[in-house]
Write a protein that holds these residues in place. Structure first.
Motif, PDB file in Angstrom:
ATOM      1  N   ALA A 228     -54.187 115.191 -52.469  1.00 24.80           N
ATOM      2  CA  ALA A 228     -53.333 115.108 -51.284  1.00 24.80           C
ATOM      3  C   ALA A 228     -53.962 114.163 -50.266  1.00 24.80           C
ATOM      4  O   ALA A 228     -55.171 113.884 -50.300  1.00 24.80           O
ATOM      5  CB  ALA A 228     -53.144 116.486 -50.656  1.00 24.80           C
ATOM      6  N   ASN A 229     -53.122 113.669 -49.362  1.00 28.66           N
ATOM      7  CA  ASN A 229     -53.658 112.885 -48.261  1.00 28.66           C
ATOM      8  C   ASN A 229     -54.082 113.818 -47.130  1.00 28.66           C
ATOM      9  O   ASN A 229     -53.933 115.041 -47.228  1.00 28.66           O
ATOM     10  CB  ASN A 229     -52.655 111.830 -47.790  1.00 28.66           C
ATOM     11  CG  ASN A 229     -51.331 112.436 -47.324  1.00 28.66           C
ATOM     12  OD1 ASN A 229     -51.272 113.594 -46.906  1.00 28.66           O
ATOM     13  ND2 ASN A 229     -50.262 111.660 -47.406  1.00 28.66           N
ATOM     14  N   GLU A 230     -54.613 113.257 -46.050  1.00 28.86           N
ATOM     15  CA  GLU A 230     -55.137 114.081 -44.960  1.00 28.86           C
ATOM     16  C   GLU A 230     -54.064 114.928 -44.296  1.00 28.86           C
ATOM     17  O   GLU A 230     -54.352 115.984 -43.735  1.00 28.86           O
ATOM     18  CB  GLU A 230     -55.811 113.195 -43.915  1.00 28.86           C
ATOM     19  CG  GLU A 230     -57.172 112.686 -44.339  1.00 28.86           C
ATOM     20  CD  GLU A 230     -57.888 111.991 -43.199  1.00 28.86           C
ATOM     21  OE1 GLU A 230     -58.802 112.602 -42.608  1.00 28.86           O
ATOM     22  OE2 GLU A 230     -57.523 110.834 -42.911  1.00 28.86           O
ATOM     23  N   ALA A 231     -52.824 114.492 -44.372  1.00 25.16           N
ATOM     24  CA  ALA A 231     -51.721 115.253 -43.780  1.00 25.16           C
ATOM     25  C   ALA A 231     -51.299 116.429 -44.655  1.00 25.16           C
ATOM     26  O   ALA A 231     -50.459 117.230 -44.251  1.00 25.16           O
ATOM     27  CB  ALA A 231     -50.531 114.332 -43.526  1.00 25.16           C
ATOM     28  N   GLY A 232     -51.866 116.524 -45.852  1.00 18.54           N
ATOM     29  CA  GLY A 232     -51.521 117.606 -46.752  1.00 18.54           C
ATOM     30  C   GLY A 232     -50.402 117.284 -47.727  1.00 18.54           C
ATOM     31  O   GLY A 232     -49.982 118.151 -48.504  1.00 18.54           O
ATOM     32  N   GLU A 233     -49.919 116.055 -47.708  1.00 19.83           N
ATOM     33  CA  GLU A 233     -48.867 115.649 -48.646  1.00 19.83           C
ATOM     34  C   GLU A 233     -49.462 115.534 -50.045  1.00 19.83           C
ATOM     35  O   GLU A 233     -50.413 114.778 -50.264  1.00 19.83           O
ATOM     36  CB  GLU A 233     -48.271 114.311 -48.216  1.00 19.83           C
ATOM     37  CG  GLU A 233     -47.196 113.797 -49.157  1.00 19.83           C
ATOM     38  CD  GLU A 233     -46.757 112.383 -48.813  1.00 19.83           C
ATOM     39  OE1 GLU A 233     -45.834 111.889 -49.490  1.00 19.83           O
ATOM     40  OE2 GLU A 233     -47.337 111.777 -47.892  1.00 19.83           O
ATOM     41  N   ILE A 234     -48.919 116.299 -50.966  1.00 20.33           N
ATOM     42  CA  ILE A 234     -49.448 116.314 -52.333  1.00 20.33           C
ATOM     43  C   ILE A 234     -48.946 115.085 -53.091  1.00 20.33           C
ATOM     44  O   ILE A 234     -47.741 114.838 -53.181  1.00 20.33           O
ATOM     45  CB  ILE A 234     -49.055 117.609 -53.059  1.00 20.33           C
ATOM     46  CG1 ILE A 234     -49.769 118.796 -52.397  1.00 20.33           C
ATOM     47  CG2 ILE A 234     -49.426 117.543 -54.544  1.00 20.33           C
ATOM     48  CD1 ILE A 234     -49.424 120.146 -52.967  1.00 20.33           C
ATOM     49  N   LEU A 235     -49.891 114.329 -53.633  1.00 21.83           N
ATOM     50  CA  LEU A 235     -49.583 113.090 -54.335  1.00 21.83           C
ATOM     51  C   LEU A 235     -49.583 113.266 -55.849  1.00 21.83           C
ATOM     52  O   LEU A 235     -48.842 112.584 -56.553  1.00 21.83           O
ATOM     53  CB  LEU A 235     -50.603 112.011 -53.947  1.00 21.83           C
ATOM     54  CG  LEU A 235     -50.802 111.814 -52.439  1.00 21.83           C
ATOM     55  CD1 LEU A 235     -51.932 110.831 -52.177  1.00 21.83           C
ATOM     56  CD2 LEU A 235     -49.506 111.353 -51.782  1.00 21.83           C
TER      57      LEU A 235
END
Length: 301
Positions: A25-32
């Motif tokens: 995930a990125n720092e915003a919590g968006e799972i990639l």
């Protein structure tokens, strides 16, 4: 490699008794990226997790830290020789598995480590139903039962992590002859009220059984008793119930009613007046552990 590789990335693992969920995930919590891996023998499962992170590095970029929320018991004292290990567990083959050591060596990044239920409690605290609430208990009622307690905004820890699933409880009258699912205790909460214990009583499954069935009557009693004990021991502002067992339609209102019967008026007036705002369902059911493991990673990144 695409443009997201320039941002700080975090890795997380929800290490459960039936499956490992790995995410980037990125720092915003968006799972990639996300992958579910069956919990089999340690070498096979951990190697599959490593393969995921190798692939993720090629597709997304390098992670700056990893958070792991694991089934237990586990060693959480960083000064202990076996820090990061799964200790003596009923899960065949997993006793003595060095999770932190494995992933530290393979990934070369800081690894934050805690129980799966503590990770889920952190997930609820950061993104779920207890945002802004610094004193609560999160309980997962699934294959096993565990509780994470947050007091003053911090996880409660002691000599070891909490093992609330193994508190000893009296059996319900409908359950006197039931076999405990716990290999250590005949009358503990996990042994009598976990999803695995329900399956022992009804191998064909309990999901289609009415809540008036003796199996569910006993289960409602056990979970309400659990909430009553948590109320008197910790005086939380909320009790959050998650896990697969709690997906049973209509279960929570029955727990509310039985809880009120058991406390018999001996609780804070806010609880008695609005119990449905006190014992509440998880807002992140199914993802709380992953969200919390990402919070763990963020803390060491």
């Amino acid at each position: 490699m695409n443009s997201i590789s320039t941002a700080k990335l975090l890795g997380a693992i929800e290490a459960g008794g039936t499956k490992f969920i790995c995410v980037i995930a990125n720092e915003a919590g968006e799972i990639l990226m996300r992958r579910t891996i069956p919990t089999e023998q340690p070498q096979k499962t951990l190697s599959a997790c490593d393969d995921f992170f190798v692939e993720a590095k090629l597709r997304c970029g390098s992670i700056s830290a990893l958070g792991i929320g694991s089934f237990g018991p586990i060693e959480l004292n960083p000064n202990a020789n076996d820090y990061g290990y799964i200790k003596q567990t009923p899960k065949p083959g997993w006793s003595g598995t060095n999770l932190v050591g494995f992933f530290s060596q393979k990934l070369g990044v800081p690894v934050a480590f805690d129980t799966d239920v503590n990770a889920a409690a952190l997930g609820e605290h950061t993104h779920g139903v207890t945002q802004g609430c610094d004193n609560f208990v999160y309980v997962t009622v699934g294959t096993g039962i565990g509780a994470g307690v947050i007091s003053g905004g911090l996880l409660v820890q002691g000599l070891g992590h909490l093992e609330f699933g193994h508190i000893l409880i009296p059996r319900h009258a409908h359950d006197v002859n039931a076999v405990s699912n716990c290999p250590f205790h005949e009358n503990c909460l996990e042994g009598l009220a976990s999803g695995a214990s329900l399956n022992l009583r009804a191998p064909s499954g309990v999901s289609e059984l009415s809540l008036d069935h003796p199996i569910w009557i006993a289960e409602i009693y056990y979970l309400a008793l659990m909430c009553a004990n948590l109320t008197q021991i910790y005086a939380p502002e909320k009790i959050v119930l998650g896990g697969g067992v709690m997906l049973k339609q209509g279960l929570l209102p029955k727990i509310h009613a039985e809880f009120l019967r058991l406390v018999n008026g001996y609780a804070h007036e806010r609880i008695l007046e609005k119990v449905e705002s006190y014992i509440v369902p998880s807002a992140l059911d199914g993802v709380a552990g992953v969200v919390g493991a990402l919070a763990l990673a963020r803390s060491v990144s």
